[in-house]
Enzyme design. Sequence first.
Site, PDB file in Angstrom:
ATOM      1  N   ARG A 134      29.752  38.078  44.781  1.00  0.00           N
ATOM      2  CA  ARG A 134      29.689  37.289  46.024  1.00  0.00           C
ATOM      3  C   ARG A 134      30.796  36.257  45.902  1.00  0.00           C
ATOM      4  NH1 ARG A 134      24.490  34.786  49.095  1.00  0.00           N
ATOM      5  NH2 ARG A 134      24.429  36.990  49.622  1.00  0.00           N
TER       6      ARG A 134
ATOM      7  N   HIS B 170      29.442  41.522  54.697  1.00  0.00           N
ATOM      8  CA  HIS B 170      28.188  41.560  53.929  1.00  0.00           C
ATOM      9  C   HIS B 170      27.614  42.981  54.050  1.00  0.00           C
ATOM     10  CE1 HIS B 170      24.920  40.101  51.703  1.00  0.00           C
ATOM     11  NE2 HIS B 170      24.328  39.304  52.569  1.00  0.00           N
TER      12      HIS B 170
ATOM     13  N   GLN C  37      23.907  44.005  53.169  1.00  0.00           N
ATOM     14  CA  GLN C  37      22.975  43.526  54.188  1.00  0.00           C
ATOM     15  C   GLN C  37      22.918  44.518  55.348  1.00  0.00           C
ATOM     16  OE1 GLN C  37      21.078  40.402  54.374  1.00  0.00           O
ATOM     17  NE2 GLN C  37      20.156  41.665  55.955  1.00  0.00           N
TER      18      GLN C  37
ATOM     19  N   CYS D 293      19.211  38.072  58.843  1.00  0.00           N
ATOM     20  CA  CYS D 293      19.490  38.376  57.427  1.00  0.00           C
ATOM     21  C   CYS D 293      18.824  37.372  56.492  1.00  0.00           C
ATOM     22  CB  CYS D 293      20.986  38.425  57.187  1.00  0.00           C
ATOM     23  SG  CYS D 293      21.832  36.897  57.643  1.00  0.00           S
TER      24      CYS D 293
ATOM     25  N   ARG E  43      16.500  45.038  51.405  1.00  0.00           N
ATOM     26  CA  ARG E  43      17.732  44.774  50.659  1.00  0.00           C
ATOM     27  C   ARG E  43      17.709  45.511  49.325  1.00  0.00           C
ATOM     28  NH1 ARG E  43      20.918  40.514  51.388  1.00  0.00           N
ATOM     29  NH2 ARG E  43      22.209  41.793  50.000  1.00  0.00           N
TER      30      ARG E  43
HETATM   31  N1  NVA Z   1      26.660  34.184  57.327  1.00  0.00           N
HETATM   32  C1  NVA Z   1      25.884  33.678  56.223  1.00  0.00           C
HETATM   33  C2  NVA Z   1      25.061  34.778  55.639  1.00  0.00           C
HETATM   34  C3  NVA Z   1      24.139  34.371  54.523  1.00  0.00           C
HETATM   35  C4  NVA Z   1      23.371  35.512  53.971  1.00  0.00           C
HETATM   36  C5  NVA Z   1      26.791  33.047  55.195  1.00  0.00           C
HETATM   37  O1  NVA Z   1      27.866  33.603  54.929  1.00  0.00           O
HETATM   38  O2  NVA Z   1      26.443  31.999  54.672  1.00  0.00           O
HETATM   39  N1   CP Z   2      20.661  37.630  53.258  1.00  0.00           N
HETATM   40  C1   CP Z   2      21.216  37.186  52.114  1.00  0.00           C
HETATM   41  O1   CP Z   2      22.277  37.636  51.671  1.00  0.00           O
HETATM   42  O2   CP Z   2      20.478  36.223  51.500  1.00  0.00           O
HETATM   43  P1   CP Z   2      20.916  35.386  50.206  1.00  0.00           P
HETATM   44  O3   CP Z   2      22.090  34.529  50.617  1.00  0.00           O
HETATM   45  O4   CP Z   2      19.712  34.590  49.805  1.00  0.00           O
HETATM   46  O5   CP Z   2      21.347  36.349  49.136  1.00  0.00           O
END
Ligand code: NVA
Ligand code: CP
Length: 311
Positions: A106, A133, A136, A264, A292
């Site tokens: 990530r 993502h 997801q 999500c 997930r």
């Molecule tokens: N759009 C959000 C998704 C978190 C799962 C982010 O990037 O923070």
């Molecule tokens: N939806 C998702 O990616 O959640 P987290 O940021 O908690 O991993």
Amino acid sequence: MTGFTSPAHFLEVDDFDAVTLKAVLSAAQEWKTNPLAVPRCLEGKGAALLFEKPSTRTRVSTEMAIVTLGGHPVSLRGEEVGLGVRESARDIAKMLSGYCSLIGARVKDHRELEAMASVASVPVINLLSDRSHPCQAVADLLTLREHFGELDGRRIAFIGDGNNVVASLAYAAALSGLEIVVSSPSGYELDSDVVARAHNLGGTIELISDPYEAVAGADAIYTDVWTSMGQEDQSDIRRAAFAGYQINEALMATAGPKAVFLHCLPAHRGEEVAAEVIDGAQSLVWQQAENRMHATRAVIVQLLGESSEGI
Ligand code: NVA
Ligand code: CP
């Protein structure tokens, strides 16, 4: 690196073609209902998971996916690894390839994932970047498939920020025959190159700024936070810009009683979604969150090429 052959990676949903994506979804669904059929393809092997941003669902679901495949997840925080500071993404990926059969990351900057994938001798999986993502999105499709059966011809309305989550959702929709409409306030629309890429994948994608118009006829209404990780200094201005884009009971009523709600997570009740909706009868968010694990497990097996069916 003589004779180096790049393995398959999963940096974006369209790293899989439509047939492969469908097979991954079928495997995810099958192994969800029949855990004894899950292949132990990571037995005795490690998987390194690197997180430059916070995570709960992605970290736990990916770790558990790896455990159920017989493997050992090693999660690392960005600050201890010092991606791009203590060591380059390329050097980290080369080194982790020597210990592990899989690398998940990530990252703040999607280009770090591309750098890792360019040199890793094991598959690299995107666990969220500024751009996308994909894991997801596979879970989102799995959830819709469980609920509706065939995805082809269904319509999903994403209301909110044209961000990483909806970019991957747009590609996932394009590859599975799901129509998508994206509704965002001015200045926060989905990038035109994302729209073009979804079109090129054969998708039906529309941008409609009025959220009420966007949700009419939709089978699923999806939203995400207005302020993504790393944008916290914009949260006040974004809260004002997105004020008319909350998913509330009036918006859900426009879509109709058979429409489902997706998010999500993490969610902010009272901002992008009203509590009555996320905690209401049309919400599938907990099923979606559970998925997930099932989705990522099938993605990993596909990348490792270990399925008995050769999914
Ligand atoms: N759009 C959000 C998704 C978190 C799962 C982010 O990037 O923070
Ligand atoms: N939806 C998702 O990616 O959640 P987290 O940021 O908690 O991993």
